[in-house]
Design an enzyme around this catalytic site. Structure first.
Site, PDB file in Angstrom:
ATOM      1  N   ASP A   1       9.417   2.602   1.186  1.00 20.13           N
ATOM      2  CA  ASP A   1       8.278   3.342   1.729  1.00 20.13           C
ATOM      3  C   ASP A   1       8.231   3.108   3.235  1.00 20.13           C
ATOM      4  OD1 ASP A   1       5.772   4.063   2.697  1.00 20.13           O
ATOM      5  OD2 ASP A   1       4.693   3.399   0.920  1.00 20.13           O
TER       6      ASP A   1
ATOM      7  N   LYS B   1       3.335  10.329   8.191  1.00 18.28           N
ATOM      8  CA  LYS B   1       2.692   9.929   9.440  1.00 18.28           C
ATOM      9  C   LYS B   1       3.344  10.520  10.687  1.00 18.28           C
ATOM     10  CE  LYS B   1       0.175   5.856   7.815  1.00 18.28           C
ATOM     11  NZ  LYS B   1      -1.179   6.415   7.962  1.00 18.28           N
TER      12      LYS B   1
ATOM     13  N   PHE C   1       0.855  -1.187   0.000  1.00 11.48           N
ATOM     14  CA  PHE C   1       0.000   0.000   0.000  1.00 11.48           C
ATOM     15  C   PHE C   1       0.888   1.233   0.000  1.00 11.48           C
ATOM     16  CE2 PHE C   1      -2.365   3.451   1.936  1.00 11.48           C
ATOM     17  CZ  PHE C   1      -3.578   3.390   1.247  1.00 11.48           C
TER      18      PHE C   1
END
Length: 393
Positions: free
Chosen positions: A221, A250, A137
């Site tokens: 990532d 985040k 993702f």
């Protein structure tokens, strides 16, 4: 909270907000440390942390002070100008990632934006193919969605940007797909949105060897795993490798939106003036708060705390010996509780009623991502409430 009250604000939500999310579970009004409160005054232990965003928990004095101080000076200028915090944060990120003097930093506003920048970085190699992993993702924007190995999320938005191939998470599959026409391989060290599933041991080391042999970029990532969540600044550092780019978002600014791509070595020269941009990216407000978050992570040894508390939480879950729990996955404070088929939503719903927020990411997985400041009291409260939720499920 009365049923009438919940019905009222949920009706307002469904009337005014785009229907791209599930109905909200609660109406939250404030937070303090690892705890949040709803509009009825009920307290909850937050073991999701805004999906790995609230590194320092809620209303941390360091974040409050930095945000107030910078807001009183200026919140935003534009990228026609530099600001001291932008320069300082870029230097800091080059240091903690290991990118060093040759590294370069791109600032955006989210993980998806950071991965869009990485997509364009790969395109600038001039090679036509990009490799990613099945069930990975990387975000919801069109480029990031093309990288995402989840066909169910892509349906309805086709055609996506082309040239992306999704592989099984094995070295054999990577060897078979790799060639001198591959621009990049992009991977997450732990697939958070798949249920917190780590890559096989040694995968990143072998992937680095294979990509180097073919002159392809290795892009990691770390949107969910980075900035201390797994007990190191970045999870790729566990493998002792140097990537060509790493993306993060985040947890970097404690809840203030900020996305980053850091490049290493020759990859730092691929994007040139005019190739990419972001109006809000790297503004003084977000970068000032991010510096304060990094300072506090270092000062309070929150990397060490993430590693220690992660082991305590893992041991707590395993100690129940519940027939509903099949395994505990992940590292540090990004953990996945594997459950028997269909049990995860019921366990999470029972936990919420007991004042514990966890995330049933799919029918067989519960994601835990508490703030990096979590301590003994919170671990004990988690143990007590999860035990009750398991017994009630």
């Amino acid at each position: 909270m009365t049923t009438a009250t919940m019905t009222e604000w949920r009706e307002r939500y469904s009337h005014d907000l785009m229907g791209s999310y599930a109905p909200p579970l609660r109406l939250l009004v404030r937070g303090d440390g690892c705890w949040v409160w709803d509009d009825d005054g009920k307290q909850y232990l937050d073991f999701l942390g805004g999906i790995a965003v609230n590194s320092l928990g809620h209303a941390h004095p360091v974040v409050v002070e930095a945000a107030g101080r910078q807001a009183a000076l200026m919140v935003h200028v534009s990228n026609y100008f530099a600001t001291p915090s932008q320069l300082e944060l870029a230097e800091r990120l080059k240091t903690i990632t290991g990118a060093g003097e040759e590294g370069r930093v791109y600032f955006g506003n989210s993980g998806a934006e950071a991965n869009e920048a990485a997509f364009k970085l790969a395109r600038r190699t001039g090679r036509p193919r990009i490799l990613a992993l099945k069930n990975g993702f990387h975000g919801r924007t069109m480029g990031a969605l093309a990288l995402t190995g989840k066909p169910a999320l892509q349906e309805g938005f086709l055609p996506l940007p082309g040239g992306v191939e999704h592989l099984d998470s094995t070295i054999d599959a990577l060897e078979a797909a790799m060639g001198d026409d591959v621009a990049a391989l992009i991977v997450e060290p732990i697939k958070g949105e798949t249920g917190v599933v780590p890559l096989p041991e040694g995968y990143l080391r072998e992937a680095r060897r294979i990509t180097e042999r073919h002159g392809a970029l290795l892009i990691i990532d770390e949107i969910q795993t980075g900035v201390g969540r797994t007990g190191l600044w970045f999870d790729f550092q566990r493998e002792g490798i140097t990537p060509d780019a790493v993306t993060m978002a985040k947890g970097i600014a404690g809840g203030v939106p900020l996305g980053v791509m850091v490049t290493f070595g020759a990859a730092s020269g691929l994007l040139q003036r005019g190739d990419h941009g972001s109006t809000f990216g790297g503004n003084p407000f977000a970068t000032t708060v991010a510096i304060a978050v990094l300072d506090e992570i270092e000062r309070a040894d929150l990397l060490g705390n993430a590693a220690r508390r992660g082991e305590q939480i893992r041991a707590a879950v395993e100690s129940f010996g519940s027939s509903l729990v099949t395994e505990v996955r992940g590292r540090g404070l990004l953990l996945g509780i594997g459950t028997v088929e269909g049990a995860a939503p019921a366990i999470a719903a029972a936990a919420l009623e007991l004042g514990l927020i966890v995330n049933p990411i799919n029918p067989t997985s519960i994601r835990l991502a508490p703030p990096l400041i979590v301590g003994d009291a919170e671990v004990e409260a988690f143990r007590d409430r999860l035990g009750q939720a398991l017994a009630a499920s």
